[in-house]
Design an enzyme around this catalytic site. Structure first.
Site, short mmCIF file in Angstrom:
data_model
loop_
_atom_site.label_atom_id
_atom_site.label_comp_id
_atom_site.label_asym_id
_atom_site.label_seq_id
_atom_site.Cartn_x
_atom_site.Cartn_y
_atom_site.Cartn_z
N ASP A 27 0.44 4.81 8.62
CA ASP A 27 0.62 5.90 7.67
C ASP A 27 -0.11 5.48 6.40
O ASP A 27 -0.44 4.29 6.23
CB ASP A 27 2.12 6.11 7.41
N ASP A 29 0.24 6.96 2.49
CA ASP A 29 0.95 6.84 1.21
C ASP A 29 2.24 6.05 1.39
O ASP A 29 3.05 6.35 2.27
CB ASP A 29 1.25 8.24 0.66
#
Lengths: 305, 305
Positions: A27, A29
């Site tokens: 992922d 952020d």
């Protein structure tokens, strides 16, 4: 590699885990960056994984950037990444409509310019991007002009979301058009514990009006993994998902049969994970990661050794 | 008056029912009018009930009109009604904030000018009415200027609903402000089977962002009855609720211990009511009316006799 879940990953266990996988999904952020700053050590981790022959991919629910925008940001922050390794929901939603839905027509888009660009890149035209303020009287709203070529409604993040867009989506959906959402995250976390409303809020509004659920492309649904696997040779049993959110990233990894690693530089905590584990609730076990680290920088020693 | 529920009201039963009540509460749209047309016979029914000494009140979830606007519309359509007999959610939400919440401060309002006027009429100032388009960058949205005097967020129908309003509501609600919704109807039905999104869609979006539920003023919650009963002498056991929707009007009547009458000039059907009745599901029994009529004009013969 057996034993209890939610294990702190350190020492010899790091190398053991990395040896057991060929691909790593990150992922973005809260995992490799926060806002506009790289997580310290993250670029080295990603670059060393690739140097050692691992396939590395980025799977993000954020629909406001194209693959190119992500790759450019990553380059600026020191990550050695190509566009083809980035799977955001803007790109993945376009692929979903094209390859899974086999859409033959236009999209009514509640979403960003980036989403428009990714749709157009796969040959799908849209209508709807940009402001759409209310006009006329209530009795007219149900009769807004609709584009007969529109065959699907796609809801992503849209800072121009408005009552009129909600209404226009409803009028298409009453007619039975396909209904797809990029993701259902309820908030976008910002620095300092702050947050702004996420796509999930807009999607809930449209679902409530339409009285039906959208198919959602983003994590925790498995489509983004299918999308990666359709373009690269990826064995789910030799693949690691790294994320900061239990309800999206870790559940996504579990749903796809991947090994899962929680990093504590973002939203979720070890206490959150342990609460799921101890709940005894079967449908919360998918949110318990196999391992956790303080930061993905904790992988560095094993990669530099 | 015992016997099975969902009984067709006709013949001698009409007079028997009317003799058993002193007060009649009517929903408006789909019951006494549709759009801008009175239901044929409805003005005579209402006026005759009053002539015969019944108290008559109007309870509507629509938050886009003041009491005066309703009374004016009713006069135009031939109903002999005063403002004081009208309980819309614009007025009732203002009363709820003032008397139940004992609000000491301003309201951040997602809602209509009518709602603003009703708030001001009870001495509550608001901020937020009218358009609020997005400005600045995402990092700025969490730092929009907030009014420190705002102590509650009120969500009603708002044709200017926007991402920025949703965001502003979230920023107040993160700080723990009171959270009130006028009603949760998901659609506003229009003529010809058409519909536009209702307040419930906007409220869902804000609830999803805030990760908590609003207190809702409108039907099926009991507050609107409490509001009527606080101003007039009304015995719930001698009160009849007349409505066209099972999930709002009839459930409201059941929740308040009133007799209930479904009229078929609006949204719900007898089949809908029977489906609830036959479901065997305890929490659906409140949506089964005691009686039903094709139209409230069916009450006329008993009143004219």
């Amino acid at each position: 590699m057996s034993g209890s879940k939610c294990t702190r990953l350190s020492g010899a266990l790091v190398k053991q885990l990395l040896d057991s996988v060929d691909s790593v999904l990150f992922d973005c952020d809260g995992v490799i960056w926060r806002g506009d700053q790289a997580i310290p050590g993250a670029p080295q981790v990603v670059n060393l994984l690739k140097e050692k022959g691992k396939k590395v991919f980025f799977v993000t629910n954020n629909s406001t950037k194209t693959r190119k925008m992500y790759a450019d940001k990553m380059s600026t922050l020191g990550f050695n990444v190509t566009e083809e390794e980035v799977f955001g929901t803007a790109y993945c939603s376009a692929m979903y409509l094209k390859t899974v839905c086999k859409l033959d027509g236009k999209v009514y888009l509640i979403g960003s310019n980036a989403l428009k660009q990714e749709l157009e890149a796969v040959g799908i035209q849209q209508t709807g991007v940009g402001p759409d303020h209310v006009a006329g009287k209530q009795a007219d709203w149900a009769n807004v002009p609709l584009d007969p070529e529109v065959k699907a409604v796609l809801v992503g993040f849209d800072e121009h979301f408005s009552y009129m867009k909600l209404n226009r989506a409803l009028q298409y959906l009453i007619q039975g058009r396909l209904f797809v959402g990029t993701n259902s995250d309820t908030r976008l976390p910002l620095e300092g514990g702050k947050a702004v409303p996420g796509t999930g809020c807009l999607l809930q509004a449209v679902e409530t009006a339409a009285q039906r659920k959208a198919e959602t492309v983003g994590k925790p649904n498995h489509y983004m993994f299918d999308c990666v696997a359709s373009q690269f040779s990826v064995d789910s049993e030799r693949c690691l998902m790294v994320g900061d959110r239990l309800d999206t990233d870790i559940l996504f990894g579990s749903n796809c049969g991947l090994k899962t690693l929680l990093t504590l530089t973002g939203v979720s905590t070890v206490a959150d994970a342990e609460a799921h584990q101890k709940s005894g609730c079967a449908d919360r076990q998918g949110m318990v990661p196999d391992y956790y680290v303080e930061s993905i920088a904790d992988l560095l020693p094993a990669l530099q050794g």
